[in-house]
Enzyme design. Structure first.
Site, PDB file in Angstrom:
ATOM      1  CG  ASP A 258      11.824   7.801  20.151  1.00 20.68           C
ATOM      2  OD1 ASP A 258      12.137   6.829  20.854  1.00 20.68           O
ATOM      3  OD2 ASP A 258      11.146   7.694  19.115  1.00 20.68           O
TER       4      ASP A 258
ATOM      5  NE  ARG B 286      12.590   3.985  12.216  1.00 21.21           N
ATOM      6  CZ  ARG B 286      11.782   4.527  13.136  1.00 21.21           C
ATOM      7  NH1 ARG B 286      12.022   5.769  13.564  1.00 21.21           N
ATOM      8  NH2 ARG B 286      10.752   3.871  13.602  1.00 21.21           N
TER       9      ARG B 286
ATOM     10  CB  ILE C  25       2.223   7.002  11.274  1.00 23.59           C
ATOM     11  CG1 ILE C  25       1.203   8.037  11.757  1.00 23.59           C
ATOM     12  CG2 ILE C  25       3.573   7.160  11.953  1.00 23.59           C
ATOM     13  CD1 ILE C  25       0.795   7.861  13.196  1.00 23.59           C
ATOM     14  CG  HIS C  26      -3.142   5.839   8.189  1.00 23.41           C
ATOM     15  ND1 HIS C  26      -3.856   5.994   7.032  1.00 23.41           N
ATOM     16  CD2 HIS C  26      -3.722   4.805   8.865  1.00 23.41           C
ATOM     17  CE1 HIS C  26      -4.848   5.097   7.004  1.00 23.41           C
ATOM     18  NE2 HIS C  26      -4.779   4.359   8.114  1.00 23.41           N
TER      19      HIS C  26
ATOM     20  CD  GLU D  75      14.511   8.827  17.124  1.00 26.67           C
ATOM     21  OE1 GLU D  75      13.267   8.855  17.155  1.00 26.67           O
ATOM     22  OE2 GLU D  75      15.159   7.928  16.558  1.00 26.67           O
TER      23      GLU D  75
ATOM     24  CE  LYS E 110      -4.400  -0.940   1.079  1.00 29.22           C
ATOM     25  NZ  LYS E 110      -5.649  -0.332   1.455  1.00 29.22           N
TER      26      LYS E 110
ATOM     27  CG  ASP F  20      16.153  44.372   2.192  1.00 28.98           C
ATOM     28  OD1 ASP F  20      15.453  43.412   2.553  1.00 28.98           O
ATOM     29  OD2 ASP F  20      16.858  45.025   2.982  1.00 28.98           O
TER      30      ASP F  20
HETATM   31  N1  COA Z   1       1.598   2.355   5.287  1.00 30.59           N
HETATM   32  C1  COA Z   1       0.860   1.724   4.354  1.00 30.59           C
HETATM   33  N2  COA Z   1      -0.411   1.317   4.547  1.00 30.59           N
HETATM   34  C2  COA Z   1      -0.962   1.581   5.754  1.00 30.59           C
HETATM   35  C3  COA Z   1      -0.241   2.238   6.778  1.00 30.59           C
HETATM   36  C4  COA Z   1       1.097   2.633   6.514  1.00 30.59           C
HETATM   37  N3  COA Z   1       1.843   3.255   7.420  1.00 30.59           N
HETATM   38  N4  COA Z   1      -1.049   2.366   7.846  1.00 30.59           N
HETATM   39  C5  COA Z   1      -2.227   1.828   7.519  1.00 30.59           C
HETATM   40  N5  COA Z   1      -2.178   1.336   6.262  1.00 30.59           N
HETATM   41  C6  COA Z   1      -3.248   0.668   5.506  1.00 30.59           C
HETATM   42  C7  COA Z   1      -3.771  -0.542   6.278  1.00 30.59           C
HETATM   43  O1  COA Z   1      -3.044  -1.707   5.950  1.00 30.59           O
HETATM   44  C8  COA Z   1      -5.212  -0.608   5.799  1.00 30.59           C
HETATM   45  O2  COA Z   1      -5.276  -1.245   4.554  1.00 30.59           O
HETATM   46  P1  COA Z   1      -6.241  -2.511   4.349  1.00 30.59           P
HETATM   47  O3  COA Z   1      -7.585  -2.089   4.877  1.00 30.59           O
HETATM   48  O4  COA Z   1      -6.208  -2.747   2.885  1.00 30.59           O
HETATM   49  O5  COA Z   1      -5.604  -3.590   5.157  1.00 30.59           O
HETATM   50  C9  COA Z   1      -5.575   0.833   5.539  1.00 30.59           C
HETATM   51  O6  COA Z   1      -4.355   1.544   5.391  1.00 30.59           O
HETATM   52  C10 COA Z   1      -6.344   1.419   6.696  1.00 30.59           C
HETATM   53  O7  COA Z   1      -5.621   1.224   7.877  1.00 30.59           O
HETATM   54  P2  COA Z   1      -6.263   1.445   9.309  1.00 30.59           P
HETATM   55  O8  COA Z   1      -7.185   0.316   9.629  1.00 30.59           O
HETATM   56  O9  COA Z   1      -6.805   2.826   9.348  1.00 30.59           O
HETATM   57  O10 COA Z   1      -5.003   1.415  10.254  1.00 30.59           O
HETATM   58  P3  COA Z   1      -4.403   0.139  11.032  1.00 30.59           P
HETATM   59  O11 COA Z   1      -5.164  -0.013  12.293  1.00 30.59           O
HETATM   60  O12 COA Z   1      -4.300  -1.004  10.096  1.00 30.59           O
HETATM   61  O13 COA Z   1      -2.948   0.648  11.355  1.00 30.59           O
HETATM   62  C11 COA Z   1      -1.200   1.804  12.471  1.00 30.59           C
HETATM   63  C12 COA Z   1      -2.720   1.724  12.244  1.00 30.59           C
HETATM   64  C13 COA Z   1      -0.859   3.027  13.290  1.00 30.59           C
HETATM   65  C14 COA Z   1      -0.709   0.550  13.136  1.00 30.59           C
HETATM   66  C15 COA Z   1      -0.555   1.919  11.046  1.00 30.59           C
HETATM   67  O14 COA Z   1      -1.027   3.092  10.451  1.00 30.59           O
HETATM   68  C16 COA Z   1       0.941   1.846  11.022  1.00 30.59           C
HETATM   69  O15 COA Z   1       1.505   0.773  11.070  1.00 30.59           O
HETATM   70  N6  COA Z   1       1.635   3.009  10.883  1.00 30.59           N
HETATM   71  C17 COA Z   1       3.075   3.046  10.831  1.00 30.59           C
HETATM   72  C18 COA Z   1       3.668   2.792  12.190  1.00 30.59           C
HETATM   73  C19 COA Z   1       5.169   2.912  12.191  1.00 30.59           C
HETATM   74  O16 COA Z   1       5.828   2.574  11.230  1.00 30.59           O
HETATM   75  N7  COA Z   1       5.717   3.436  13.306  1.00 30.59           N
HETATM   76  C20 COA Z   1       7.120   3.632  13.439  1.00 30.59           C
HETATM   77  C21 COA Z   1       7.582   4.927  12.867  1.00 30.59           C
HETATM   78  S1  COA Z   1       6.978   6.327  13.711  1.00 30.59           S
HETATM   79 MG    MG Z   2      11.213   5.915  17.647  1.00 22.39          MG
END
Ligand code: COA
Ligand code: MG
Length: 290
Positions: free
Chosen positions: A156, A75, A222-223, A129, A29, A270
């Site tokens: 962090d 990362r 993050i989303h 961080e 995705k 300026d």
């Molecule tokens: N990258 C790609 N796709 C993502 C995503 C991301 N960071 N976060 C959510 N999605 C996708 C999900 O897989 C879902 O797709 P699907 O319905 O086809 O399975 C869709 O977007 C909707 O997701 P949603 O249900 O709203 O969120 P979630 O509960 O699945 O996930 C988190 C929430 C916070 C766990 C997720 O957004 C995530 O993993 N974020 C990144 C966290 C991370 O990397 N943290 C460390 C760095 S700060």
């Molecule tokens: Mg961290």
């Protein structure tokens, strides 16, 4: 390195979308999300017992998926951690576009990553961080010619400081300013911290506009649903571009006539205003708007 304060033409890094490295579905995705950068995470976003599996998933995703125009970053775990060398070994041959190094506290840590990834001339991005990282900003910012950006990690950092995270963010404000100043002094991009409330769109937009106004080039996400608001905040509008072009043109005309400062629409212009306009036009170019 460019001269301090020089306006470099840089790759657009308005958004850095983090995705847990062990989650192939999310990685697919993210690859199709249109983020300027996708960060395949092997660090905090991955549970301890999934770290080794994550390396394989990240390596195979890099080799097999199309990421469109997104920059593909990995990362790794921090320099000094047991996992760090293996993270690089497992991913380097899959040709990422760069590495994000977390919890950077000294120039040597960036230099070590640069050595480990040699001879690939990959861009490196350093996450600031921790309290120690903030104190060492100047040394870190000047540590290696391959460093292209400083990322500010408020979650962090405030945990490290024993501070309480608030919506207004005053507990992180000093460090947030220090990171963007250090980045500017060394002609690096600065990338703002994540916005963790997935339902607060207005808050995300306001914080992104704030960061852009401070001189940040982009923001971590993050989303995927955070991307459009972030891009909107960090992309100059047509009106802003037209205004900046006009200011630069009128300034050039006055220079030709031997005039440094002049008035435009009732305001003094300026060099600082011209440089601000040039910065805005550089961002517009990086975003493909001009
Ligand atoms: N990258 C790609 N796709 C993502 C995503 C991301 N960071 N976060 C959510 N999605 C996708 C999900 O897989 C879902 O797709 P699907 O319905 O086809 O399975 C869709 O977007 C909707 O997701 P949603 O249900 O709203 O969120 P979630 O509960 O699945 O996930 C988190 C929430 C916070 C766990 C997720 O957004 C995530 O993993 N974020 C990144 C966290 C991370 O990397 N943290 C460390 C760095 S700060
Ligand atoms: Mg961290």
């Amino acid at each position: 390195m460019s001269a301090p304060g020089e306006i470099r033409s840089l790759r657009a890094r308005r958004s850095l979308l983090f995705v847990p490295g062990d989650d192939a579905r999310k990685i697919a995705k993210a690859a199709a999300s249109g983020a300027d950068c996708v960060v395949l995470d092997l660090e905090d976003g991955v549970a301890t017992d999934r770290k080794l599996a994550a390396r394989q998933t990240v390596a195979s995703s890099l080799s097999s998926l199309q990421f469109g125009g997104s920059e593909r970053l990995v990362r790794v775990n921090p320099v000094g951690s047991e996992l760090h060398p293996g993270d690089i070994e497992a991913t380097l041959s899959s040709r990422p576009d760069g590495y994000v190094l977390p919890k950077v506290e000294s120039p040597e840590q960036v230099q070590q990553l640069a050595r480990r990834t040699f001879p690939s001339p990959l861009p490196l991005l350093a996450l600031i961080e921790s309290a120690r990282g903030v104190l060492e900003l100047k040394e870190i910012a000047g540590s290696d010619p391959r460093l292209v950006a400083l990322l500010f990690g408020a979650e962090d950092l405030t945990a490290d400081m024993g501070a309480v995270r608030t919506r207004a963010g005053q507990e992180a404000a000093w460090a947030r300013g220090a990171v963007v100043v250090a980045a500017a002094a060394f002609s690096l991009q600065a990338i703002d911290t994540v916005f963790v409330d997935l339902h607060d769109e207005e808050g995300l937009h306001r914080e992104s506009l704030d960061a852009c106004g401070m001189g940040y080039a982009g923001k971590m996400a993050i989303h995927p649903k955070q991307l459009s608001l972030i891009h909107q905040a960090f992309t100059p509008s047509d009106e802003e571009i037209a205004k900046a072009c006009r200011l630069v043109e009128v300034h050039a005309r006055h220079q030709d006539q031997g005039k440094g400062a002049f008035a435009l629409d009732g305001r003094m212009v300026d060099w600082p205003m011209v440089r601000a306009a040039e910065h805005l036009l550089a961002r517009a170019r990086a975003a493909g708007k001009i």
